[in-house]
Motif scaffolding. Structure first.
Motif, PDB file in Angstrom:
ATOM      1  N   ILE A 223       2.800  -8.260  12.967  1.00  0.00           N
ATOM      2  CA  ILE A 223       3.925  -7.376  13.252  1.00  0.00           C
ATOM      3  C   ILE A 223       3.366  -6.103  13.857  1.00  0.00           C
ATOM      4  CG2 ILE A 223       5.874  -6.099  12.305  1.00  0.00           C
ATOM      5  CD1 ILE A 223       6.006  -8.106  10.038  1.00  0.00           C
ATOM      6  N   ILE A 246      -0.219  -6.140   9.946  1.00  0.00           N
ATOM      7  CA  ILE A 246       0.869  -5.184  10.203  1.00  0.00           C
ATOM      8  C   ILE A 246       0.235  -3.932  10.781  1.00  0.00           C
ATOM      9  CG2 ILE A 246       2.727  -3.812   9.201  1.00  0.00           C
ATOM     10  CD1 ILE A 246       2.858  -5.904   6.948  1.00  0.00           C
ATOM     11  N   VAL A 271      -3.244  -4.005   6.850  1.00  0.00           N
ATOM     12  CA  VAL A 271      -2.231  -3.009   7.193  1.00  0.00           C
ATOM     13  C   VAL A 271      -2.963  -1.839   7.838  1.00  0.00           C
ATOM     14  CG1 VAL A 271      -0.401  -1.517   6.355  1.00  0.00           C
ATOM     15  CG2 VAL A 271      -0.780  -3.740   5.260  1.00  0.00           C
ATOM     16  N   CYS A 274      -0.339   2.600  10.237  1.00  0.00           N
ATOM     17  CA  CYS A 274       1.082   2.737   9.944  1.00  0.00           C
ATOM     18  C   CYS A 274       1.388   4.132   9.415  1.00  0.00           C
ATOM     19  CB  CYS A 274       1.534   1.687   8.928  1.00  0.00           C
ATOM     20  SG  CYS A 274       1.497  -0.001   9.574  1.00  0.00           S
TER      21      CYS A 274
END
Length: 454
Positions: A223, A246, A271, A274
């Motif tokens: 994503i 992500i 991750v 972000c």
């Protein structure tokens, strides 16, 4: 015939070590975990713990001892003594469940196997210490055993701007949706549909997506937030899935759930870059955290994220009662920027966490917390305006810290570390990514968050 059956039942009912039934394997026929030096049953011998097998939690099993030890009928027969860098470990004859869940040097010589824990619950196969033993109870010639330096870990992945560093690249790879089709989504419904399957796919998030609740992310998914995109009120949940990436997502104001949650055995998740936030105006119970890992999740890397305006931004290990997290929760946390938060930067339980080059600014509680036997390695972090930069005492049991002296503590209180310093280091290459602690504020504030041009 009935008498013979009764004798068999009685025999097996006695083969216990506390709450544990004896291992049914024949230790003399088990391969891949043999003892290095077993030629003489007297005097001091050296254990080749690099070939020990994990027995769960803090326990490691070494097979093929030359003399049989305790058994169900003679639970205190063994005279074995075990030494770590010359210091005697114990208690001997320990319950196997206690070795796994408490550790701290407990061991058991059970039949022809040794069940062993390190003094600080690190992995004896990689903590760089020398382990010796005596079958006959000898204690001579162990005051100054040879001490080796920590093993130089193998390089598990190349280091570059898009390389995954840390646990997401250990014991497997994290490639996300590599090789799958790419789709762009602009709505909550489209996002839920696009990420739900376990087939490889790359999902680009564009524009502003609003909603309430969370999106279940399937395995083999990448994503990516397009520059300027955001999600509000919508969290991402990895529930038992694997191989997920992500990146570049801006997620804020998720009520009831944390912004990103990795749980229920999810593994190999990255991750990166972000921006995760809520606010501290609604009290501690209104919003949850921002980025949480727990319930047997494993092999996770959290890098270059901004976590801000939240009371409890990062939690690794959800509860003191979750002892099934022992042996899991291997997480790398690096170059993240925590600011305007209260505590949990991160707060940890049970696992092995590597926390390096993070910038922790303006925390009203504790910075890095280590409890319930968690082992946390800190390298070159920068703590600024933190009440307790590192804290081990706030849950039922403390954890263990290594590398505390490598950090910078500016305008901060004293660490509250109640356990002996650990020497644990992670078993992957990261030194080429490590920067001096003094450089962390400038580097991290410039690069962390949704700063990628996708």
């Amino acid at each position: 015939m009935s008498l013979l059956l009764l004798l068999v039942v009685l025999t097996f009912s006695k083969c216990k070590k506390g709450s544990d039934v004896a291992n049914p394997e024949s230790p003399l026929t088990t391969t891949g975990a043999t003892l290095a030096a077993v030629n003489s049953p007297s005097g001091i011998q050296t254990l080749n713990v690099s070939k020990a097998a994990s027995d769960g939690g803090f326990s490691y099993k070494v097979y093929d001892l030359p003399v049989t030890g305790d058994s169900g009928s003679e639970p205190s027969l063994s005279k074995m003594k075990v030494f770590e860098n010359g210091k005697e470990l114990g208690a001997a004859h320990s319950n196997h469940a206690d070795i796994r869940t408490i550790g701290k040097g407990r061991f058991s010589h059970w039949l022809n196997a040794l069940y062993l824990s390190a003094s600080d619950n690190t992995d004896p196969r990689t903590n760089g210490r020398t382990y010796t033993y005596s079958i006959d109870g000898s204690t001579s010639s162990v005051a100054k055993p040879p001490v080796t330096n920590p093993i130089t870990p193998p390089v598990t992945s190349p280091v570059g701007s898009d390389a995954i560093i840390g646990y997401a690249s250990v014991d497997g790879k994290t490639t996300g949706g590599l090789g799958g089709p790419t789709v762009t989504v602009t709505s909550f419904a489209a996002l839920k549909s696009a990420v739900s399957s376990n087939t490889a796919k790359i999902v680009m998030v564009s524009g502003r997506i609003t909603g309430a609740g969370f999106v279940n992310v399937g395995s083999n998914t990448t994503i990516l937030g397009v520059k300027g995109s955001s999600m509000e009120g919508v969290g991402l949940l990895m529930y038992g899935t694997s191989n997920v990436i992500i990146r570049n997502m801006t997620i804020k104001n998720v009520v009831t759930y944390s912004n990103i949650v990795i749980k229920e055995g999810a593994h190999h998740v990255w991750v990166d870059h972000c921006d995760l936030s809520s606010d501290r105006n609604h009290g501690w119970d209104y919003y949850d955290g921002l980025l949480d890992v727990g319930n047997r999740a494993d092999y996770v890397t959290l890098s270059w994220n901004r976590l801000h305006d939240n009371h409890i931004p990062m939690l690794i290990g959800f509860g003191d009662q979750n002892t099934n997290d022992i042996g899991k929760l291997r997480v790398t946390v690096y170059k993240n920027y925590f600011y305007n938060v209260s505590e949990r930067q991160p707060g940890t339980r049970f696992g092995y966490m590597h926390v390096f080059n993070n910038y922790l600014q303006n925390g009203s509680g504790y910075g890095v917390g280590a409890t319930m036997g968690a082992t946390v390695r800190t390298d070159n972090n920068y703590f600024e305006n933190q009440q307790y930069p590192i804290y081990t005492e706030y849950n039922a049991k403390p954890g263990f810290i290594s590398g505390a002296s490598t950090n910078i503590y500016k305008n901060s209180g004293a660490n509250k570390i109640s356990t002996s310093a650990s020497t644990w280091v992670p078993t992957y290459e990261y030194k080429s990514e490590l920067i001096p602690a003094a450089n962390v504020p400038a580097v991290v504030t410039a690069g962390a968050g949704a700063t990628l041009s996708l």
